[in-house]
Design a protein around this motif. Structure first.
Motif, mmCIF file in Angstrom:
data_model
loop_
_atom_site.group_PDB
_atom_site.id
_atom_site.type_symbol
_atom_site.label_atom_id
_atom_site.label_comp_id
_atom_site.label_asym_id
_atom_site.label_seq_id
_atom_site.Cartn_x
_atom_site.Cartn_y
_atom_site.Cartn_z
ATOM 1 N N ASP A 64 0.829 -1.205 0.000
ATOM 2 C CA ASP A 64 0.000 0.000 0.000
ATOM 3 C C ASP A 64 0.867 1.260 0.000
ATOM 4 O O ASP A 64 0.433 2.323 0.448
ATOM 5 C CB ASP A 64 -0.938 0.004 1.212
ATOM 6 N N LEU A 65 2.101 1.126 -0.486
ATOM 7 C CA LEU A 65 2.980 2.288 -0.632
ATOM 8 C C LEU A 65 2.608 3.026 -1.914
ATOM 9 O O LEU A 65 1.810 2.541 -2.716
ATOM 10 C CB LEU A 65 4.450 1.836 -0.689
ATOM 11 N N ALA A 66 3.204 4.174 -2.134
ATOM 12 C CA ALA A 66 2.921 4.965 -3.333
ATOM 13 C C ALA A 66 3.695 4.457 -4.545
ATOM 14 O O ALA A 66 3.460 4.906 -5.665
ATOM 15 C CB ALA A 66 3.258 6.429 -3.070
ATOM 16 N N THR A 67 4.609 3.516 -4.336
ATOM 17 C CA THR A 67 5.492 3.021 -5.389
ATOM 18 C C THR A 67 5.440 1.500 -5.466
ATOM 19 O O THR A 67 5.401 0.830 -4.440
ATOM 20 C CB THR A 67 6.958 3.433 -5.079
ATOM 21 N N SER A 68 5.454 0.972 -6.664
ATOM 22 C CA SER A 68 5.552 -0.483 -6.832
ATOM 23 C C SER A 68 6.911 -0.958 -6.337
ATOM 24 O O SER A 68 7.904 -0.232 -6.402
ATOM 25 C CB SER A 68 5.410 -0.872 -8.303
ATOM 26 N N ILE A 69 6.922 -2.184 -5.835
ATOM 27 C CA ILE A 69 8.173 -2.789 -5.390
ATOM 28 C C ILE A 69 8.570 -3.814 -6.447
ATOM 29 O O ILE A 69 7.837 -4.780 -6.699
ATOM 30 C CB ILE A 69 8.010 -3.457 -4.007
ATOM 31 N N ASN A 70 9.704 -3.589 -7.090
ATOM 32 C CA ASN A 70 10.179 -4.473 -8.149
ATOM 33 C C ASN A 70 10.748 -5.774 -7.590
ATOM 34 O O ASN A 70 10.648 -6.818 -8.227
ATOM 35 C CB ASN A 70 11.236 -3.776 -8.997
ATOM 36 N N LYS A 71 11.346 -5.691 -6.417
ATOM 37 C CA LYS A 71 11.925 -6.863 -5.771
ATOM 38 C C LYS A 71 12.092 -6.542 -4.294
ATOM 39 O O LYS A 71 12.579 -5.468 -3.943
ATOM 40 C CB LYS A 71 13.277 -7.206 -6.393
ATOM 41 N N ILE A 72 11.685 -7.497 -3.454
ATOM 42 C CA ILE A 72 11.846 -7.303 -2.015
ATOM 43 C C ILE A 72 12.166 -8.638 -1.364
ATOM 44 O O ILE A 72 11.669 -9.680 -1.783
ATOM 45 C CB ILE A 72 10.598 -6.665 -1.358
ATOM 46 N N SER A 73 13.018 -8.585 -0.377
ATOM 47 C CA SER A 73 13.306 -9.776 0.427
ATOM 48 C C SER A 73 13.287 -9.383 1.893
ATOM 49 O O SER A 73 13.519 -8.233 2.246
ATOM 50 C CB SER A 73 14.653 -10.388 0.046
ATOM 51 N N PHE A 74 12.966 -10.361 2.719
ATOM 52 C CA PHE A 74 12.905 -10.161 4.163
ATOM 53 C C PHE A 74 13.859 -11.130 4.844
ATOM 54 O O PHE A 74 13.875 -12.315 4.515
ATOM 55 C CB PHE A 74 11.487 -10.403 4.700
ATOM 56 N N GLU A 75 14.637 -10.609 5.786
ATOM 57 C CA GLU A 75 15.468 -11.461 6.628
ATOM 58 C C GLU A 75 14.626 -11.823 7.843
ATOM 59 O O GLU A 75 14.220 -10.943 8.608
ATOM 60 C CB GLU A 75 16.739 -10.732 7.061
ATOM 61 N N PRO A 97 3.305 -5.364 -6.635
ATOM 62 C CA PRO A 97 2.683 -4.193 -7.263
ATOM 63 C C PRO A 97 1.831 -3.423 -6.252
ATOM 64 O O PRO A 97 1.385 -3.985 -5.252
ATOM 65 C CB PRO A 97 1.799 -4.793 -8.358
ATOM 66 N N ILE A 98 1.581 -2.173 -6.540
ATOM 67 C CA ILE A 98 0.774 -1.320 -5.663
ATOM 68 C C ILE A 98 -0.649 -1.878 -5.553
ATOM 69 O O ILE A 98 -1.285 -2.184 -6.550
ATOM 70 C CB ILE A 98 0.706 0.124 -6.199
ATOM 71 N N GLY A 99 -1.130 -1.998 -4.303
ATOM 72 C CA GLY A 99 -2.517 -2.343 -4.038
ATOM 73 C C GLY A 99 -2.938 -3.763 -4.368
ATOM 74 O O GLY A 99 -4.127 -4.065 -4.347
ATOM 75 N N LYS A 100 -2.002 -4.638 -4.674
ATOM 76 C CA LYS A 100 -2.353 -6.028 -5.000
ATOM 77 C C LYS A 100 -1.819 -6.957 -3.931
ATOM 78 O O LYS A 100 -0.706 -6.801 -3.452
ATOM 79 C CB LYS A 100 -1.753 -6.423 -6.346
ATOM 80 N N LYS A 101 -2.631 -7.946 -3.568
ATOM 81 C CA LYS A 101 -2.188 -8.953 -2.607
ATOM 82 C C LYS A 101 -1.446 -10.050 -3.360
ATOM 83 O O LYS A 101 -1.845 -10.433 -4.456
ATOM 84 C CB LYS A 101 -3.371 -9.550 -1.856
ATOM 85 N N ARG A 102 -0.378 -10.524 -2.736
ATOM 86 C CA ARG A 102 0.404 -11.616 -3.306
ATOM 87 C C ARG A 102 0.601 -12.682 -2.240
ATOM 88 O O ARG A 102 0.933 -12.368 -1.090
ATOM 89 C CB ARG A 102 1.772 -11.138 -3.786
ATOM 90 N N VAL A 103 0.394 -13.937 -2.618
ATOM 91 C CA VAL A 103 0.643 -15.062 -1.729
ATOM 92 C C VAL A 103 2.014 -15.618 -2.081
ATOM 93 O O VAL A 103 2.309 -15.875 -3.244
ATOM 94 C CB VAL A 103 -0.444 -16.157 -1.894
ATOM 95 N N ARG A 104 2.843 -15.778 -1.054
ATOM 96 C CA ARG A 104 4.190 -16.320 -1.260
ATOM 97 C C ARG A 104 4.368 -17.506 -0.318
ATOM 98 O O ARG A 104 4.061 -17.420 0.874
ATOM 99 C CB ARG A 104 5.263 -15.268 -0.984
ATOM 100 N N GLN A 105 4.861 -18.625 -0.877
ATOM 101 C CA GLN A 105 5.097 -19.823 -0.077
ATOM 102 C C GLN A 105 6.569 -20.188 -0.110
ATOM 103 O O GLN A 105 7.229 -20.068 -1.142
ATOM 104 C CB GLN A 105 4.271 -20.997 -0.601
ATOM 105 N N PHE A 106 7.048 -20.653 1.042
ATOM 106 C CA PHE A 106 8.443 -21.048 1.187
ATOM 107 C C PHE A 106 8.495 -22.367 1.949
ATOM 108 O O PHE A 106 7.930 -22.481 3.034
ATOM 109 C CB PHE A 106 9.230 -19.978 1.947
ATOM 110 N N ASP A 107 9.160 -23.345 1.355
ATOM 111 C CA ASP A 107 9.321 -24.644 2.000
ATOM 112 C C ASP A 107 10.632 -24.597 2.771
ATOM 113 O O ASP A 107 11.701 -24.486 2.166
ATOM 114 C CB ASP A 107 9.334 -25.754 0.951
ATOM 115 N N MET A 108 10.548 -24.664 4.081
ATOM 116 C CA MET A 108 11.720 -24.542 4.942
ATOM 117 C C MET A 108 12.223 -25.937 5.324
ATOM 118 O O MET A 108 11.620 -26.616 6.157
ATOM 119 C CB MET A 108 11.366 -23.742 6.201
ATOM 120 N N PRO A 109 13.318 -26.387 4.701
ATOM 121 C CA PRO A 109 13.838 -27.727 4.992
ATOM 122 C C PRO A 109 14.330 -27.853 6.430
ATOM 123 O O PRO A 109 14.943 -26.935 6.978
ATOM 124 C CB PRO A 109 14.994 -27.895 4.004
ATOM 125 N N GLY A 110 14.018 -28.996 7.027
ATOM 126 C CA GLY A 110 14.503 -29.283 8.376
ATOM 127 C C GLY A 110 13.778 -28.553 9.492
ATOM 128 O O GLY A 110 14.164 -28.671 10.648
#
Length: 151
Positions: A64-75, A97-110
């Motif tokens: 919901d920022l004023a700018t699209s995020i081209n790439k983001i990662s979280f530690e 993208p601005i105003g769009k929900k995205r579902v992201r899945q990550f399989d965490m081994p171990g």
């Protein structure tokens, strides 16, 4: 005579009330307006499910920022059932993208889902699009589970 007295008291009361109204109006005008359209980067821990490798983690993110995020990662730091950091890893959420929900899945081994006691976002090492520091500053987190997810 009684009628004149009643009218005088009523008129005095009305005068006293009308002299107070501007003070209330000034106080209301002086109060700061609430923030409308506060810009946020919402990330929700939505599900944890056992997988063949370990634990499938599902997140829902909305920009919901004023700018699209081209790439983001979280530690992220994952705490185990003893409330000890089990691991720290960086997850690539790709574009948001601005105003769009995205579902992201990550399989965490171990990782055993039942042993995850909380998750903390340490940093946003990659945030391509918004100004420097804006992604971390606008980050709001929540969890649909009993596992706390903190920003």
């Amino acid at each position: 005579m009684l009628t004149k007295t009643i009218l005088a008291v009523a008129a005095g009361g009305l005068f006293a009330m009308t002299s107070c109204v501007p003070a209330f109006a000034q106080d209301a005008a002086a109060a700061p307006a609430p923030a409308v359209n506060a810009q946020k980067l919402n990330v929700e821990l939505n599900a944890l499910a056992p997988s063949q490798k370990g634990c499938m983690m599902t997140f829902v993110a909305e920009n919901d920022l004023a700018t699209s995020i081209n790439k983001i990662s979280f530690e992220l730091a994952f705490f185990n059932d003893k409330n000890v950091v089990d691991r720290v890893t960086v997850l690539d959420f790709r574009d948001l993208p601005i105003g769009k929900k995205r579902v992201r899945q990550f399989d965490m081994p171990g990782v055993k889902c039942e042993s995850v006691s909380r998750i903390i976002v340490n940093d946003t090492p990659v945030c391509d699009g918004p100004a420097a520091g804006e992604c971390k500053a606008a980050l709001t987190t929540r969890s649909q589970l009993s596992v706390p997810f903190e920003g």
